[in-house]
Write an enzyme that holds these catalytic residues in place. Structure first.
Site, short mmCIF file in Angstrom:
data_model
loop_
_atom_site.label_atom_id
_atom_site.label_comp_id
_atom_site.label_asym_id
_atom_site.label_seq_id
_atom_site.Cartn_x
_atom_site.Cartn_y
_atom_site.Cartn_z
N PRO A 1 -4.69 5.21 18.70
CA PRO A 1 -5.36 6.29 17.99
C PRO A 1 -6.09 5.86 16.72
O PRO A 1 -5.61 5.02 15.97
CB PRO A 1 -4.22 7.27 17.65
CG PRO A 1 -2.96 6.49 17.81
CD PRO A 1 -3.25 5.44 18.84
N ASN A 2 -7.23 6.48 16.53
CA ASN A 2 -8.10 6.31 15.36
C ASN A 2 -8.91 5.01 15.37
O ASN A 2 -9.76 4.82 14.50
CB ASN A 2 -7.32 6.45 14.04
CG ASN A 2 -6.73 7.83 13.87
OD1 ASN A 2 -7.46 8.81 13.90
ND2 ASN A 2 -5.42 7.92 13.71
N ARG B 1 -13.86 4.14 9.20
CA ARG B 1 -12.49 4.47 8.78
C ARG B 1 -11.97 3.41 7.80
O ARG B 1 -11.79 2.25 8.17
CB ARG B 1 -11.58 4.49 10.00
CG ARG B 1 -10.11 4.63 9.69
CD ARG B 1 -9.24 4.34 10.90
NE ARG B 1 -7.85 4.50 10.58
CZ ARG B 1 -6.85 3.97 11.28
NH1 ARG B 1 -7.11 3.25 12.36
NH2 ARG B 1 -5.60 4.16 10.91
N TYR C 1 -9.83 -1.89 7.20
CA TYR C 1 -10.04 -2.28 8.61
C TYR C 1 -11.36 -3.01 8.85
O TYR C 1 -11.63 -3.42 9.98
CB TYR C 1 -9.96 -1.04 9.49
CG TYR C 1 -8.59 -0.38 9.43
CD1 TYR C 1 -7.47 -1.05 9.93
CD2 TYR C 1 -8.41 0.88 8.87
CE1 TYR C 1 -6.21 -0.49 9.85
CE2 TYR C 1 -7.15 1.47 8.80
CZ TYR C 1 -6.05 0.78 9.30
OH TYR C 1 -4.81 1.34 9.23
N ASN D 1 -3.32 -3.06 20.44
CA ASN D 1 -3.19 -2.56 19.07
C ASN D 1 -2.72 -1.12 19.21
O ASN D 1 -3.53 -0.22 19.46
CB ASN D 1 -4.53 -2.63 18.32
CG ASN D 1 -4.35 -2.23 16.86
OD1 ASN D 1 -3.35 -1.59 16.51
ND2 ASN D 1 -5.30 -2.58 16.02
N ALA E 1 -1.07 3.73 15.04
CA ALA E 1 0.09 4.42 14.46
C ALA E 1 1.26 4.53 15.44
O ALA E 1 2.42 4.62 15.01
CB ALA E 1 -0.33 5.80 13.96
N GLU F 1 0.86 -8.05 20.63
CA GLU F 1 0.64 -6.93 19.70
C GLU F 1 -0.31 -7.42 18.61
O GLU F 1 -0.08 -8.48 18.01
CB GLU F 1 1.98 -6.52 19.09
CG GLU F 1 1.87 -5.41 18.07
CD GLU F 1 3.21 -5.12 17.38
OE1 GLU F 1 4.26 -5.68 17.79
OE2 GLU F 1 3.20 -4.33 16.42
N HIS G 1 -2.69 -6.32 15.11
CA HIS G 1 -3.09 -5.38 14.05
C HIS G 1 -4.21 -6.00 13.23
O HIS G 1 -4.12 -7.19 12.87
CB HIS G 1 -1.91 -5.04 13.13
CG HIS G 1 -0.79 -4.39 13.87
ND1 HIS G 1 -0.84 -3.08 14.28
CD2 HIS G 1 0.36 -4.90 14.34
CE1 HIS G 1 0.26 -2.81 14.95
NE2 HIS G 1 1.01 -3.89 15.01
N ARG H 1 1.74 -3.29 3.59
CA ARG H 1 1.25 -1.95 3.30
C ARG H 1 2.43 -0.98 3.10
O ARG H 1 3.51 -1.42 2.70
CB ARG H 1 0.30 -1.50 4.43
CG ARG H 1 -0.92 -2.45 4.56
CD ARG H 1 -1.84 -2.02 5.67
NE ARG H 1 -2.40 -0.69 5.42
CZ ARG H 1 -2.94 0.08 6.38
NH1 ARG H 1 -3.00 -0.38 7.64
NH2 ARG H 1 -3.42 1.26 6.09
C1 DQA Z 1 -3.17 -0.81 12.59
C2 DQA Z 1 -2.08 -0.63 11.55
C3 DQA Z 1 -1.36 0.69 11.76
O1 DQA Z 1 -0.38 0.87 10.76
C4 DQA Z 1 -2.34 1.85 11.66
O2 DQA Z 1 -1.68 3.07 11.93
C5 DQA Z 1 -3.54 1.68 12.49
C6 DQA Z 1 -4.14 0.37 12.64
C7 DQA Z 1 -4.01 -2.08 12.34
O3 DQA Z 1 -4.74 -2.48 13.23
O4 DQA Z 1 -3.96 -2.65 11.24
O5 DQA Z 1 -4.11 2.65 12.99
O6 DQA Z 1 -2.56 -0.95 13.87
#
Ligand code: DQA
Length: 147
Positions: A10-11, A18, A23, A74, A77, A101, A103, A110
Protein backbone atom coordinates in the site's frame (compact mmCIF):
# COMPACT_ATOMS: atom_id res chain seq x y z
CA UNK A 1 13.94 -18.88 -17.15
CA UNK A 2 13.84 -17.98 -13.44
CA UNK A 3 10.68 -16.03 -12.70
CA UNK A 4 10.49 -13.24 -10.11
CA UNK A 5 7.45 -11.31 -8.93
CA UNK A 6 8.33 -7.88 -7.53
CA UNK A 7 5.37 -7.10 -5.28
CA UNK A 8 4.70 -3.73 -3.68
CA UNK A 9 2.15 -2.97 -1.00
CA UNK A 10 0.00 0.00 0.00
CA UNK A 11 0.86 3.60 -0.87
CA UNK A 12 3.82 2.60 -3.04
CA UNK A 13 1.80 3.64 -6.08
CA UNK A 14 2.29 7.19 -4.75
CA UNK A 15 6.09 7.09 -5.04
CA UNK A 16 7.51 10.28 -6.50
CA UNK A 17 5.11 12.55 -4.64
CA UNK A 18 4.77 10.70 -1.31
CA UNK A 19 7.25 12.03 1.29
CA UNK A 20 10.09 12.36 -1.28
CA UNK A 21 12.53 13.21 1.54
CA UNK A 22 11.95 9.66 2.85
CA UNK A 23 11.19 7.63 -0.29
CA UNK A 24 12.96 9.62 -3.02
CA UNK A 25 11.58 11.28 -6.14
CA UNK A 26 11.41 8.22 -8.38
CA UNK A 27 7.99 6.86 -9.29
CA UNK A 28 6.58 3.33 -9.29
CA UNK A 29 7.11 3.35 -13.09
CA UNK A 30 10.80 4.15 -12.48
CA UNK A 31 10.94 1.28 -9.97
CA UNK A 32 9.38 -1.12 -12.49
CA UNK A 33 11.81 0.04 -15.21
CA UNK A 34 14.78 -0.47 -12.86
CA UNK A 35 13.60 -4.00 -12.05
CA UNK A 36 12.99 -4.82 -15.73
CA UNK A 37 16.51 -3.60 -16.66
CA UNK A 38 18.16 -5.48 -13.80
CA UNK A 39 16.16 -8.60 -14.61
CA UNK A 40 17.26 -8.46 -18.25
CA UNK A 41 20.92 -8.12 -17.14
CA UNK A 42 20.58 -11.10 -14.81
CA UNK A 43 18.52 -13.31 -17.11
CA UNK A 44 15.50 -13.20 -14.83
CA UNK A 45 11.90 -12.90 -15.99
CA UNK A 46 10.67 -10.04 -13.79
CA UNK A 47 7.15 -8.70 -13.33
CA UNK A 48 6.48 -5.72 -11.05
CA UNK A 49 3.09 -5.11 -9.43
CA UNK A 50 1.62 -2.83 -6.76
CA UNK A 51 -1.59 -2.97 -4.76
CA UNK A 52 -3.17 -1.16 -1.85
CA UNK A 53 -5.32 -4.21 -1.14
CA UNK A 54 -4.23 -6.94 1.28
CA UNK A 55 -6.34 -9.68 -0.35
CA UNK A 56 -4.80 -8.94 -3.75
CA UNK A 57 -1.31 -9.14 -2.29
CA UNK A 58 -2.16 -12.50 -0.65
CA UNK A 59 -3.41 -13.80 -4.00
CA UNK A 60 -0.15 -12.77 -5.70
CA UNK A 61 1.90 -14.54 -3.00
CA UNK A 62 -0.21 -17.69 -3.51
CA UNK A 63 0.35 -17.32 -7.26
CA UNK A 64 4.13 -17.15 -6.63
CA UNK A 65 3.94 -20.53 -4.85
CA UNK A 66 1.80 -22.12 -7.56
CA UNK A 67 3.89 -20.76 -10.47
CA UNK A 68 7.23 -21.36 -8.66
CA UNK A 69 8.20 -17.69 -8.85
CA UNK A 70 10.68 -16.11 -6.47
CA UNK A 71 9.55 -12.90 -4.79
CA UNK A 72 10.90 -9.44 -4.03
CA UNK A 73 8.39 -7.97 -1.60
CA UNK A 74 8.01 -4.47 -0.23
CA UNK A 75 5.04 -5.09 2.07
CA UNK A 76 4.97 -1.35 3.00
CA UNK A 77 2.81 -0.78 6.10
CA UNK A 78 1.64 -4.45 6.05
CA UNK A 79 5.21 -5.24 7.17
CA UNK A 80 4.43 -4.09 10.64
CA UNK A 81 1.15 -5.83 11.43
CA UNK A 82 -0.19 -8.21 8.78
CA UNK A 83 -0.03 -11.79 10.02
CA UNK A 84 -1.94 -12.76 6.88
CA UNK A 85 0.88 -11.45 4.69
CA UNK A 86 3.39 -13.17 6.97
CA UNK A 87 1.57 -16.50 6.64
CA UNK A 88 1.49 -16.15 2.84
CA UNK A 89 5.23 -15.34 2.80
CA UNK A 90 5.85 -18.46 4.90
CA UNK A 91 4.21 -20.50 2.14
CA UNK A 92 6.61 -18.98 -0.42
CA UNK A 93 9.81 -19.73 1.52
CA UNK A 94 8.32 -23.01 2.77
CA UNK A 95 8.03 -24.07 -0.88
CA UNK A 96 11.79 -23.57 -1.29
CA UNK A 97 11.44 -20.26 -3.15
CA UNK A 98 13.49 -17.15 -2.34
CA UNK A 99 11.63 -14.18 -0.84
CA UNK A 100 13.56 -10.95 -0.26
CA UNK A 101 11.90 -8.29 1.90
CA UNK A 102 12.79 -4.81 0.62
CA UNK A 103 12.28 -1.35 2.07
CA UNK A 104 13.24 1.90 0.38
CA UNK A 105 13.83 3.59 3.73
CA UNK A 106 15.46 2.06 6.80
CA UNK A 107 12.50 1.32 9.09
CA UNK A 108 14.87 0.62 12.02
CA UNK A 109 15.94 4.28 11.95
CA UNK A 110 12.36 5.60 11.97
CA UNK A 111 9.30 5.53 14.29
CA UNK A 112 9.14 2.69 16.83
CA UNK A 113 6.12 1.05 15.18
CA UNK A 114 8.26 0.50 12.07
CA UNK A 115 10.92 -1.42 14.01
CA UNK A 116 8.83 -4.60 13.97
CA UNK A 117 8.57 -6.65 10.80
CA UNK A 118 6.23 -9.62 11.08
CA UNK A 119 7.50 -10.71 7.66
CA UNK A 120 11.27 -10.77 8.38
CA UNK A 121 11.16 -14.10 10.21
CA UNK A 122 9.74 -15.94 7.18
CA UNK A 123 11.81 -14.12 4.54
CA UNK A 124 15.04 -15.40 3.05
CA UNK A 125 16.61 -12.01 3.79
CA UNK A 126 15.98 -8.28 4.00
CA UNK A 127 17.40 -5.20 2.24
CA UNK A 128 16.49 -1.81 3.71
CA UNK A 129 17.61 1.78 3.45
CA UNK A 130 19.09 1.91 -0.07
CA UNK A 131 16.14 3.26 -2.06
CA UNK A 132 15.64 1.72 -5.50
CA UNK A 133 19.10 0.11 -5.24
CA UNK A 134 17.52 -2.25 -2.71
CA UNK A 135 15.44 -3.80 -5.49
CA UNK A 136 18.56 -4.28 -7.63
CA UNK A 137 20.36 -5.91 -4.71
CA UNK A 138 17.39 -8.19 -4.03
CA UNK A 139 17.27 -9.33 -7.67
CA UNK A 140 21.02 -9.99 -7.58
CA UNK A 141 20.58 -12.08 -4.43
CA UNK A 142 17.85 -14.12 -6.15
CA UNK A 143 20.00 -14.61 -9.26
CA UNK A 144 22.94 -15.74 -7.10
CA UNK A 145 20.78 -18.11 -5.03
CA UNK A 146 19.10 -19.73 -8.00
CA UNK A 147 22.18 -20.35 -10.19
C1 DQA B 1 8.41 1.07 3.53
C2 DQA B 1 8.55 1.34 5.02
C3 DQA B 1 7.22 1.13 5.72
O1 DQA B 1 7.35 1.42 7.10
C4 DQA B 1 6.17 2.07 5.16
O2 DQA B 1 4.91 1.83 5.75
C5 DQA B 1 6.08 2.04 3.69
C6 DQA B 1 7.30 1.90 2.89
C7 DQA B 1 9.71 1.40 2.76
O3 DQA B 1 9.82 1.00 1.62
O4 DQA B 1 10.59 2.08 3.30
O5 DQA B 1 5.02 2.23 3.11
O6 DQA B 1 8.12 -0.30 3.33
Amino acid sequence: MTRVLVLNGPNLGRLGTREPEVYGSETLADLAATCARTGADLDLEVETRQTDDEATLLGWLHEAVDSRSHVVLNPAAFTHYSYAVRDACAQVTGAGLVLVEVHLSNPAARETFRHTSVVAGVSTGTVAGFGLDGYRLALRAIAARTR
